[in-house]
Enzyme design. Structure first.
Site, short mmCIF file in Angstrom:
data_model
loop_
_atom_site.label_atom_id
_atom_site.label_comp_id
_atom_site.label_asym_id
_atom_site.label_seq_id
_atom_site.Cartn_x
_atom_site.Cartn_y
_atom_site.Cartn_z
N THR A 151 0.94 -1.21 -0.08
CA THR A 151 0.13 -0.15 0.03
C THR A 151 0.81 1.20 -0.14
OG1 THR A 151 -0.02 0.30 2.38
CG2 THR A 151 -1.71 -1.16 1.52
N ASP A 152 0.47 2.50 -0.20
CA ASP A 152 1.20 3.64 0.02
C ASP A 152 0.99 3.90 1.52
OD1 ASP A 152 2.48 5.86 -0.09
OD2 ASP A 152 1.72 6.57 -1.92
N TRP A 153 1.74 4.79 1.98
CA TRP A 153 1.89 5.06 3.36
C TRP A 153 0.47 5.22 4.26
CZ3 TRP A 153 6.68 6.25 5.99
CH2 TRP A 153 6.36 6.73 7.38
#
Ligand code: BGC
Length: 744
Positions: A278-280
């Site tokens: 995932t992104d952050w």
């Protein structure tokens, strides 16, 4: 929505017929299965958890010992990396190494131009070489996974992250992304200098509404298939080891919960076995998006959609055991995610050797600097050169060097330069001062690009008056572009406009150099300058590249990878737009030419802006040279072709000027009539051609008819029979060399 995506998946399944499934790596798969069979549920879920580095080593060590960590991001100190790997190997039950990761975006120590600048070079080999250098330097410090390349199509210069990608064009971005992946990963992931790439942000992030970061992306299903997804498909073909879900939603579905992207496309259509991160915290941010009820719901939606690893959000580690008990997540789903993580660790050879040699340093090697300088030089774009102001003649003895970017080592490296040491960066001032026989009168005039104090301008003007030529280096500081750094006004900031204007009034030859993270609205500065060079933040070797270009040691060859608007109100603006039912003729009256009291329909009714007209300041693919090139004698091997045939295109290119130079020749097509409307032009090929002054050569392109396919009215990916136009051109607005062909 579901139904539509089902139709789309069929369409893309067709696209993928030509893409062979990845060959099974049975030895690795066997090791993955063996290990998986020994893991507890907690250990499995631990592998799906990515921690952000913590100051206190023991805090991380404790979690590693307990098998709660699969990857760490932002740990870059080799001694600490070794210590953590030792704990993973020797003190955790199964000894699974940690995947160490970092945003190595355009260089680790040696900083290459920002990706947008790299795209301006149209040089795939040089871009691959830059990524290889980044991988060698970063792996030397223990980083085996980077979150790059960013292959988001960006058509809005307000969006700060336009800096991080390869511009507005799908074809160019696809090839640049693949070259970068090849560079990072090298021929074999298990080589200790190979770094896993991450194709991001999957998908549509560049279409953030209004150019405001993290915003909703409004993308039609057909645009998604034809414009935004192809670079990610190309990344799969290039073997991208990982993908990152994007922050945005498309049509109500945040990417972190989008199974159409993560399963239908990535797995089923493209046959990729890449690991998906995932992104952050884009998992827990789904609470803010409003498509999830609580953190457990977040974890369930993300893993069920096809996410493998969670970057810092920690919803997996907290909720998956309970979700499994409740039957909301299946064990097979968790196992598959773990397989994807372990497979990558095996492929990287981390089980054999997770350590880094703490005594070996390879940063800033001379050959790295040399290759980076080549790319920085090729990335510069000459946008104006009145009366052959450049290259500077040998009569130039005194140079006034002015502007806040003339000696700003950190700023010229642009966004995402965490690890580069600015003391290695050569600024324009340092490079100019190194030239024998040139007197440099330096006056920054403004302390930084946003400086509102005009006091220094007078002394810059005084220095300019004593000089043979004025070099004014302005632009954007690093912080003004990149993630979350969007602008609603893309003019030069602070008193930079006043500075350029004051210098132009001195009557001295004025060369304006712009170092920025995006195309800025610089129509006025173009007018005021005799010559203008645009350098998307050029990195470590930017000053040397600039001085080589100014004095003719190198000749500019870069071309714009994005359209430059006159005014910000024109964005989104891009060359491959649709024609509309009322295209502008280009002869429309502008607001200042319109008579007072003009009748409602007296101006005609076509698609243009009263104040900005129709076209851009500079089109996509545009850039000048010190020499001149002539295109002629365009020939097609055939004018009627079947859908599976290849068109052979030839033309002559002559260097008709005084300098040896390189031209980036471009091939565009237009599909005149489709079952759905088609863009007015599409880039289908480019070549860098080096010619000596006076030399002429024949340039060749092969255009496969299969590459003319698009998403048709009934959502099939197909080539439709019909008539096409074709151009070989110096830029996207150059229509002089045109031919036609028909697909039967
Ligand atoms: C960015 C990603 C980046 C990640 C890790 C996020 O905020 O969107 O591109 O890789 O942070 O630093």
């Amino acid at each position: 929505m579901k139904r539509l995506f089902y139709t789309l998946s069929l369409a893309l399944a067709l696209v993928s017929c030509s893409t062979a499934p990845k060959s099974a790596d049975s030895a690795v798969d066997q090791r993955v299965e063996d290990l998986l069979s020994k893991m507890t549920l907690e250990e499995k879920i631990g592998q799906l958890n990515q921690l952000s580095s913590m100051n206190n080593l023991e805090d991380m060590a404790k979690q590693i010992r307990e098998g709660r960590v699969g990857s760490i991001l932002n740990e870059v100190e080799p001694g600490r990396i070794n210590a953590l790997q030792r704990i993973a190997k020797d003190e955790s039950r199964l000894g699974i190494p940690i995947l160490m990761s970092r945003d190595v975006i355009h260089g680790f120590k040696t900083i290459a131009p920002i990706p947008l600048g790299q795209a301006a070079s149209f040089d795939l080999e040089a871009v691959e070489a830059a990524a290889r250098i980044a991988a060698i330097e970063a792996t030397n410090d223990g980083i085996r996974w980077t979150f790059s390349p960013m292959i988001d199509i960006a058509r809005d210069a307000r969006w700060g992250r336009i800096a991080e990608g390869y511009g507005e064009d799908t074809y160019l971005t696809s090839l640049m992304g693949a070259a970068t992946i090849r560079g990072y990963q090298g021929p074999d992931l298990s080589d200790p200098t190979s770094m896993a790439a991450c194709a991001k942000h999957f998908c549509g992030y560049g279409a953030s509404e209004g150019g405001r970061d993290y915003n909703t992306a409004n993308i039609t299903p057909r645009q998604l298939l034809d414009v935004y997804l192809p670079p990610f498909q190309k990344a799969a073909e290039a073997g991208a080891a990982t993908y990152m879900t994007s922050f945005n939603e498309i049509d109500g579905v945040p990417s972190t919960a989008n199974s159409y992207l993560l399963k239908t496309m990535l797995r089923d259509a493209w046959h990729s076995d890449a690991m998906v991160v995932t992104d952050w915290a884009s998992t827990s941010e789904m609470l803010a998006h409003g498509n999830t009820y609580d953190r457990a719901d977040v974890a369930a939606k993300a893993i069920n959609a096809g996410v493998d690893m969670e970057m810092v959000g920690e919803t997996f580690i907290q909720n998956l055991p309970q979700l499994l008990k409740e039957g909301r997540v299946k064990l097979s789903t968790i196992d598959n995610a773990v397989r994807n993580v372990l497979r990558l660790k095996f492929r990287l050879g981390l089980f054999e050797n997770p350590y880094v040699d703490e005594n070996k340093r390879v940063a800033y090697a001379p050959e790295f600097i040399e290759k980076t300088l080549k790319l920085a030089t090729e990335s510069a774009i000459l946008l104006k050169n009145a009366d052959e102001t450049l290259p500077l003649s040998s009569k130039v003895k005194t140079v006034a060097l002015v502007g806040p970017m003339a000696d700003a080592a950190y700023e010229q490296s642009g966004t995402w330069t965490f690890d580069g040491d600015a003391s290695h960066t050569v600024t324009p001032l340092a490079a100019l001062q190194a030239i024998n026989g040139i007197k440099v009168l330096y006056e920054p005039a403004l302390t930084h690009c946003r400086d509102q104090k005009a006091a220094g301008i007078a002394s810059a003007v005084a220095k300019a008056k004593q000089a043979d030529v004025v070099i004014c280096v302005v632009g954007e500081e690093a912080i003004m572009s990149g993630e979350a750094h969007c602008l609603a006004d893309i003019n030069l900031y602070g008193k930079q406009k006043d500075l350029v204007e004051a210098l132009s009034k001195t009557g001295k030859p004025l060369v304006t150099v712009i170092m920025a993270g995006r195309p800025l609205t610089i129509a006025k500065q173009v007018e005021e300058s005799d010559a203008l060079l645009y350098m998307f933040h050029p990195g470590t070797t930017g000053g040397t590249a600039l001085v080589d270009l100014l004095f003719g040691k190198a000749v500019p060859s870069g071309k714009t990878p994005v359209t430059f608007p006159y005014m910000v109100g024109q964005v989104p603006i891009y060359y491959n737009h649709k024609n509309s039912g009322r295209p502008a003729a280009g002869t429309e009256l502008l607001i200042d030419q319109t008579p007072v009291g003009a009748g409602q329909t007296s101006l005609g009714c076509s698609s243009y802006w009263l104040d900005a007209g129709f076209g851009p300041l500079f089109p996509f693919g545009y850039g000048l040279s010190y020499t001149t090139f002539e295109y002629s004698n365009l020939k097609l091997s055939k004018t009627e072709l079947a859908k599976n045939e290849t068109l052979h295109v030839t033309f002559d290119l002559a260097n008709t000027g005084k300098y040896d130079a390189t031209e980036i020749c471009q091939l565009y097509i237009r599909d005149l009539v489709g079952s759905v409307t088609r863009p007015i032009k599409e880039l289908k090929g480019f070549k860098r051609v080096a010619l000596k002054a006076g030399e002429k050569t024949t340039v060749e392109f092969d255009l496969n008819m299969a590459d003319l396919a698009f998403t048709t009215l009934d959502m099939k990916h197909e080539v439709e029979p019909g008539d096409f136009k074709l151009w070989v051109a110096a830029n996207s607005d150059d229509n002089t060399n045109e031919a036609s062909f028909t697909v039967k």
